[in-house]
Design a protein around this motif. Structure first.
Motif, PDB file in Angstrom:
ATOM      1  N   ASP A   1      17.599   5.708  12.725  1.00 33.05           N
ATOM      2  CA  ASP A   1      17.810   5.026  13.999  1.00 33.05           C
ATOM      3  C   ASP A   1      16.574   4.154  14.215  1.00 33.05           C
ATOM      4  OD1 ASP A   1      18.384   4.156  16.482  1.00 33.05           O
ATOM      5  OD2 ASP A   1      18.132   6.090  17.481  1.00 33.05           O
ATOM      6  N   GLY A   2      16.588   3.003  13.593  1.00 31.11           N
ATOM      7  CA  GLY A   2      15.386   2.170  13.644  1.00 31.11           C
ATOM      8  C   GLY A   2      15.559   0.881  12.872  1.00 31.11           C
ATOM      9  N   PHE A   3      14.546   0.531  12.102  1.00 34.11           N
ATOM     10  CA  PHE A   3      14.490  -0.786  11.461  1.00 34.11           C
ATOM     11  C   PHE A   3      14.027  -0.647  10.014  1.00 34.11           C
ATOM     12  CE2 PHE A   3      13.955  -1.193  15.939  1.00 34.11           C
ATOM     13  CZ  PHE A   3      14.721  -2.297  16.278  1.00 34.11           C
ATOM     14  N   SER A   4      14.397  -1.645   9.193  1.00 38.04           N
ATOM     15  CA  SER A   4      13.837  -1.672   7.832  1.00 38.04           C
ATOM     16  C   SER A   4      13.122  -3.004   7.635  1.00 38.04           C
ATOM     17  CB  SER A   4      14.936  -1.521   6.773  1.00 38.04           C
ATOM     18  OG  SER A   4      15.748  -2.673   6.730  1.00 38.04           O
ATOM     19  N   LEU A   5      12.128  -2.957   6.751  1.00 39.07           N
ATOM     20  CA  LEU A   5      11.463  -4.185   6.319  1.00 39.07           C
ATOM     21  C   LEU A   5      11.466  -4.181   4.797  1.00 39.07           C
ATOM     22  CD1 LEU A   5       9.860  -6.745   7.117  1.00 39.07           C
ATOM     23  CD2 LEU A   5       7.773  -5.384   6.879  1.00 39.07           C
ATOM     24  N   ALA A   6      12.080  -5.210   4.196  1.00 38.68           N
ATOM     25  CA  ALA A   6      12.125  -5.325   2.732  1.00 38.68           C
ATOM     26  C   ALA A   6      11.121  -6.395   2.322  1.00 38.68           C
ATOM     27  CB  ALA A   6      13.527  -5.718   2.293  1.00 38.68           C
ATOM     28  N   LEU A   7      10.211  -6.026   1.428  1.00 40.09           N
ATOM     29  CA  LEU A   7       9.148  -6.945   1.000  1.00 40.09           C
ATOM     30  C   LEU A   7       9.259  -7.176  -0.502  1.00 40.09           C
ATOM     31  CD1 LEU A   7       6.216  -5.216   2.957  1.00 40.09           C
ATOM     32  CD2 LEU A   7       7.542  -7.228   3.651  1.00 40.09           C
ATOM     33  N   ASP A   8       9.361  -8.444  -0.921  1.00 43.16           N
ATOM     34  CA  ASP A   8       9.447  -8.769  -2.358  1.00 43.16           C
ATOM     35  C   ASP A   8       8.067  -9.152  -2.880  1.00 43.16           C
ATOM     36  OD1 ASP A   8      12.126  -8.376  -2.068  1.00 43.16           O
ATOM     37  OD2 ASP A   8      12.745 -10.389  -2.698  1.00 43.16           O
ATOM     38  N   PHE A   9       7.544  -8.325  -3.800  1.00 48.55           N
ATOM     39  CA  PHE A   9       6.217  -8.574  -4.372  1.00 48.55           C
ATOM     40  C   PHE A   9       6.345  -9.082  -5.798  1.00 48.55           C
ATOM     41  CE2 PHE A   9       5.366  -5.354  -1.164  1.00 48.55           C
ATOM     42  CZ  PHE A   9       4.145  -5.750  -0.626  1.00 48.55           C
ATOM     43  N   PRO A  10       5.767 -10.240  -6.105  1.00 44.09           N
ATOM     44  CA  PRO A  10       5.739 -10.646  -7.513  1.00 44.09           C
ATOM     45  C   PRO A  10       4.824  -9.693  -8.280  1.00 44.09           C
ATOM     46  CG  PRO A  10       4.457 -12.164  -6.142  1.00 44.09           C
ATOM     47  CD  PRO A  10       5.059 -11.159  -5.223  1.00 44.09           C
ATOM     48  N   VAL A  11       5.262  -9.252  -9.446  1.00 37.85           N
ATOM     49  CA  VAL A  11       4.424  -8.331 -10.229  1.00 37.85           C
ATOM     50  C   VAL A  11       4.315  -8.826 -11.668  1.00 37.85           C
ATOM     51  CG1 VAL A  11       4.876  -6.238  -8.876  1.00 37.85           C
ATOM     52  CG2 VAL A  11       6.415  -6.849 -10.751  1.00 37.85           C
ATOM     53  N   GLY A  12       3.380  -8.247 -12.385  1.00 41.26           N
ATOM     54  CA  GLY A  12       3.178  -8.577 -13.799  1.00 41.26           C
ATOM     55  C   GLY A  12       2.078  -7.683 -14.310  1.00 41.26           C
ATOM     56  N   PRO A  13       1.776  -7.760 -15.605  1.00 41.21           N
ATOM     57  CA  PRO A  13       0.762  -6.861 -16.166  1.00 41.21           C
ATOM     58  C   PRO A  13      -0.578  -6.978 -15.433  1.00 41.21           C
ATOM     59  CG  PRO A  13       1.852  -8.133 -17.889  1.00 41.21           C
ATOM     60  CD  PRO A  13       2.376  -8.645 -16.582  1.00 41.21           C
ATOM     61  N   SER A  14      -0.909  -8.187 -14.937  1.00 38.20           N
ATOM     62  CA  SER A  14      -2.242  -8.349 -14.354  1.00 38.20           C
ATOM     63  C   SER A  14      -2.376  -7.659 -12.999  1.00 38.20           C
ATOM     64  CB  SER A  14      -2.579  -9.833 -14.219  1.00 38.20           C
ATOM     65  OG  SER A  14      -1.665 -10.418 -13.328  1.00 38.20           O
ATOM     66  N   ASN A  15      -1.270  -7.564 -12.214  1.00 38.17           N
ATOM     67  CA  ASN A  15      -1.457  -6.948 -10.884  1.00 38.17           C
ATOM     68  C   ASN A  15      -0.709  -5.614 -10.721  1.00 38.17           C
ATOM     69  OD1 ASN A  15       1.218  -7.596 -10.488  1.00 38.17           O
ATOM     70  ND2 ASN A  15       0.915  -8.748  -8.601  1.00 38.17           N
ATOM     71  N   TRP A  16      -0.080  -5.121 -11.803  1.00 34.81           N
ATOM     72  CA  TRP A  16       0.739  -3.911 -11.661  1.00 34.81           C
ATOM     73  C   TRP A  16      -0.081  -2.709 -11.177  1.00 34.81           C
ATOM     74  CZ3 TRP A  16       5.454  -2.860 -10.541  1.00 34.81           C
ATOM     75  CH2 TRP A  16       5.991  -1.603 -10.759  1.00 34.81           C
ATOM     76  N   PRO A  17      -1.274  -2.406 -11.760  1.00 32.52           N
ATOM     77  CA  PRO A  17      -2.036  -1.252 -11.256  1.00 32.52           C
ATOM     78  C   PRO A  17      -2.428  -1.432  -9.780  1.00 32.52           C
ATOM     79  CG  PRO A  17      -2.923  -1.998 -13.361  1.00 32.52           C
ATOM     80  CD  PRO A  17      -1.921  -3.020 -12.925  1.00 32.52           C
ATOM     81  N   ARG A  18      -2.802  -2.666  -9.390  1.00 35.21           N
ATOM     82  CA  ARG A  18      -3.156  -2.897  -7.989  1.00 35.21           C
ATOM     83  C   ARG A  18      -1.929  -2.743  -7.096  1.00 35.21           C
ATOM     84  NH1 ARG A  18      -5.026  -8.133  -6.325  1.00 35.21           N
ATOM     85  NH2 ARG A  18      -4.214  -8.932  -8.281  1.00 35.21           N
ATOM     86  N   PHE A  19      -0.765  -3.213  -7.592  1.00 38.04           N
ATOM     87  CA  PHE A  19       0.454  -3.068  -6.791  1.00 38.04           C
ATOM     88  C   PHE A  19       0.787  -1.591  -6.602  1.00 38.04           C
ATOM     89  CE2 PHE A  19       4.964  -2.239  -6.426  1.00 38.04           C
ATOM     90  CZ  PHE A  19       5.169  -2.800  -5.175  1.00 38.04           C
ATOM     91  N   ARG A  20       0.654  -0.807  -7.664  1.00 40.99           N
ATOM     92  CA  ARG A  20       0.965   0.638  -7.568  1.00 40.99           C
ATOM     93  C   ARG A  20       0.079   1.300  -6.516  1.00 40.99           C
ATOM     94  NH1 ARG A  20       4.528   3.464 -10.758  1.00 40.99           N
ATOM     95  NH2 ARG A  20       3.996   5.089  -9.285  1.00 40.99           N
ATOM     96  N   ALA A  21      -1.215   0.954  -6.560  1.00 41.18           N
ATOM     97  CA  ALA A  21      -2.141   1.556  -5.591  1.00 41.18           C
ATOM     98  C   ALA A  21      -1.745   1.145  -4.170  1.00 41.18           C
ATOM     99  CB  ALA A  21      -3.570   1.119  -5.904  1.00 41.18           C
ATOM    100  N   LEU A  22      -1.340  -0.128  -4.005  1.00 42.78           N
ATOM    101  CA  LEU A  22      -0.898  -0.602  -2.691  1.00 42.78           C
ATOM    102  C   LEU A  22       0.371   0.141  -2.260  1.00 42.78           C
ATOM    103  CD1 LEU A  22      -0.803  -2.590  -0.285  1.00 42.78           C
ATOM    104  CD2 LEU A  22       0.410  -4.198  -1.790  1.00 42.78           C
ATOM    105  N   ALA A  23       1.314   0.291  -3.212  1.00 45.11           N
ATOM    106  CA  ALA A  23       2.577   0.970  -2.891  1.00 45.11           C
ATOM    107  C   ALA A  23       2.306   2.407  -2.446  1.00 45.11           C
ATOM    108  CB  ALA A  23       3.511   0.936  -4.098  1.00 45.11           C
ATOM    109  N   GLU A  24       1.346   3.051  -3.069  1.00 47.45           N
ATOM    110  CA  GLU A  24       1.016   4.438  -2.661  1.00 47.45           C
ATOM    111  C   GLU A  24       0.492   4.465  -1.228  1.00 47.45           C
ATOM    112  OE1 GLU A  24      -1.599   6.342  -5.527  1.00 47.45           O
ATOM    113  OE2 GLU A  24      -0.123   5.913  -7.092  1.00 47.45           O
ATOM    114  N   ARG A  25      -0.381   3.501  -0.899  1.00 45.85           N
ATOM    115  CA  ARG A  25      -0.929   3.471   0.471  1.00 45.85           C
ATOM    116  C   ARG A  25       0.188   3.161   1.476  1.00 45.85           C
ATOM    117  NH1 ARG A  25      -5.337   1.136  -2.162  1.00 45.85           N
ATOM    118  NH2 ARG A  25      -4.723  -0.978  -1.653  1.00 45.85           N
ATOM    119  N   MET A  26       1.068   2.208   1.126  1.00 44.68           N
ATOM    120  CA  MET A  26       2.148   1.837   2.052  1.00 44.68           C
ATOM    121  C   MET A  26       3.108   3.025   2.230  1.00 44.68           C
ATOM    122  SD  MET A  26       2.992  -2.197   1.354  1.00 44.68           S
ATOM    123  CE  MET A  26       3.723  -1.974  -0.250  1.00 44.68           C
TER     124      MET A  26
END
Ligand SMILES: Cc1cc2nc3c(=O)[nH]c(=O)nc-3n(C[C@H](O)[C@H](O)[C@H](O)COP(=O)(O)OP(=O)(O)OC[C@H]3O[C@@H](n4cnc5c(N)ncnc54)[C@H](O)[C@@H]3O)c2cc1C
Length: 467
Positions: free
Chosen positions: A380-405
């Motif tokens: 009973d609320g809202f969703s926010l869908a976020l599209d992140f470009p990824v690739g080998p260079s930012n994948w570890p940083r994206f994973r760490a961000l995804a864990e925090r989010m």
């Protein structure tokens, strides 16, 4: 069984891949043979419809992919009630092309017309009308499921109700849908009255969606995630009452079909390479600024009529748009947060992404309502869908961000959606699904599929450690 030569399959986001044999039975006898061969040879099967899930929910590196898209016959249709019995490979596009001439439209559609109904039921898909009409599962009356042992089970709200509420939204873990009976929505006209509204922040978008809900049938908000203030544009829409004389014309496929050229000039096949050239942060900042500017102009003009197809399947206007994210592809992080904490949580996600230096190129907000399915993502609320470009260079940083989010969303009592996921862990699933619902689902998985015949990359990651 002689399995087909492995081929490369991907999730829709082009960031998950597997080199696997893919079988595509044409009828239920062939499906039964595939299941029997998998049992005899100890092979696991990853069920797949049109492969429109973003991550690894419809593929697995160690399984045979069992694709049900060729089981695509409409077995029965009652055009006095709009109740259809279909095979699982029937697509949303087939449904509207068949139903519209009779005055019927699928009650729930995702943002693209290509998914199969098997895939939509397995994910319990929502549309821009989730706050009003619920999910695909809310319009399914019954289905038949073939389990790993080959048993056919008929399920409805009164027959095997436990399996009914678990297999819908059960991401292909309990068996194969072989037929689905669902009710379409009766409509008098094939058009919507669409009104754009400008918003100035995430909190403004949440409160505007809340305010518009009573008077709208559909709502979707686009958030400029690269702008300083996260302003955006909401499109709210209501079924239009056409004058009786042209109502029939609006129900024709010719009236609904998407244009083949952008602005009547640019062939649509050219658009994704053009987008690809602008796929940098400054490029996307410019695209977003233009989108905001054009949305503001439209909002000043007021409501406009739009075809149901044009409004519902905006993302289908640009064929292959996902290729603009190549070579790395993209990952969608979609979170669903109860209404009280939604604005603050989404703003915190935005700040985290900015601080991490990995900003999403697209942000989409919707309003939702709860449903009775065991593993549902809806709140009973809202969703926010976020599209992140990824690739080998930012994948570890994206994973760490995804864990925090993920931690921020869980702390707000939020949920996630397997159809869009590429990073969820079993611990996350355990924390967002109510304990009793999860225990019931795991018990059904152990009972109906004790040898883990049905597996995907997503299930190995997010489900199997809990079994
Ligand atoms: C551009 C775009 C926009 C989208 N917009 C939305 C949206 O607005 N709302 C939303 O909810 N989703 C949205 N989605 C996600 C999409 O609707 C879901 O991922 C849907 O499940 C895709 O259906 P599919 O036929 O491609 O299934 P697949 O992605 O191939 O499979 C989905 C799941 O269904 C299982 N499955 C497939 N067939 C069967 C079967 N016969 N029996 C049992 N299990 C089966 C698979 O194992 C998998 O777990 C969008 C996707 C795209 C690409």
């Amino acid at each position: 069984m002689l399995w087909p030569t492995p081929r490369t399959l991907s999730g829709f986001g082009l960031s998950s891949f597997a080199e696997v044999p893919q079988v595509q039975p044409d009828n239920l006898d062939e499906l039964a043979s595939v299941l029997a061969a998998a049992r005899a040879e100890g092979r696991s099967l990853a069920l797949r419809g049109a492969g429109r899930s973003y991550g690894d929910a419809a593929l697995d590196a160690n399984a045979v992919v069992l694709d049900t898209s060729r089981l695509n016959r409409i077995r029965a249709a009652d055009w006095t009630t709009g109740v259809l019995t279909i095979e699982p490979g029937v697509t949303i596009e087939q449904l509207w092309r068949t139903g519209l001439q009779h005055g019927y439209w699928p009650a729930v559609v995702p943002g693209t017309m290509f998914p199969t109904l098997g895939g939509c039921a397995a994910m319990n898909v929502h549309g821009k009308n989730n706050f009003k009409a619920g999910t695909t599962g809310d319009h399914v009356l019954a289905f038949e499921l073939v389990t790993a042992s080959g048993e056919h089970i008929r399920c409805s709200r009164t027959e095997n109700a436990d399996i009914f509420h678990a297999a819908i939204g059960g991401f292909g873990m309990l068996g194969v849908f072989t037929s689905i009976t669902l009710k379409l929505k009766h409509i008098a006209c094939g058009e919507l009255m669409v009104t754009p509204h400008v918003t100035h922040s995430i909190a403004d978008m949440v409160s505007t969606l809340e305010r518009l809900a009573d008077t709208s049938d559909y709502m979707v908000g686009w958030v400029d995630m690269l702008g300083r203030d996260a302003g955006g544009i909401i499109h709210s829409a209501s079924y239009a009452d056409a004058p009786a004389s042209d109502a029939r014309a609006t129900l024709s496929a010719a009236h609904q079909d998407l244009p083949t050229k952008l602005l009547g000039v640019v062939p649509k096949g050219w658009i994704w390479p053009m987008l690809w050239c602008g796929m940098t942060r400054p490029g996307m900042r410019t695209v977003n600024a233009l989108k905001r500017w054009s949305g503001t102009l439209h909002a000043a003009r007021g409501p406009e009529r739009q075809s149901l197809v044009g409004f519902s399947f905006l993302l289908d206007y640009v064929p292959n748009w996902r290729k603009a994210y190549l070579p790395g592809g993209f990952v969608q992080f979609q979170s669903f947060v109860p209404r009280g904490g939604a604005a603050g949580t989404f703003e915190e996600l935005r700040q985290l992404a900015r601080a991490a230096g990995i900003q999403p190129f697209l942000g989409v907000m919707k309003k939702h309502r709860p449903d009775p399915f065991l593993l549902t993502h809806a709140v009973d609320g809202f969703s926010l869908a976020l599209d992140f470009p990824v690739g080998p260079s930012n994948w570890p940083r994206f994973r760490a961000l995804a864990e925090r989010m993920t931690e921020v969303v869980l702390a707000a009592g939020g949920r996630f959606y397997p159809a869009k996921d590429s990073v969820m862990t079993a611990e996350t699933l355990r924390r967002y699904v109510p304990a009793a619902s999860l225990a019931q689902f795991l018990a059904l998985k152990r009972r109906l599929d004790p040898e883990l015949r049905f597996r995907t990359g997503f299930s190995r990651r997010a489900l199997e450690p809990l079994l």
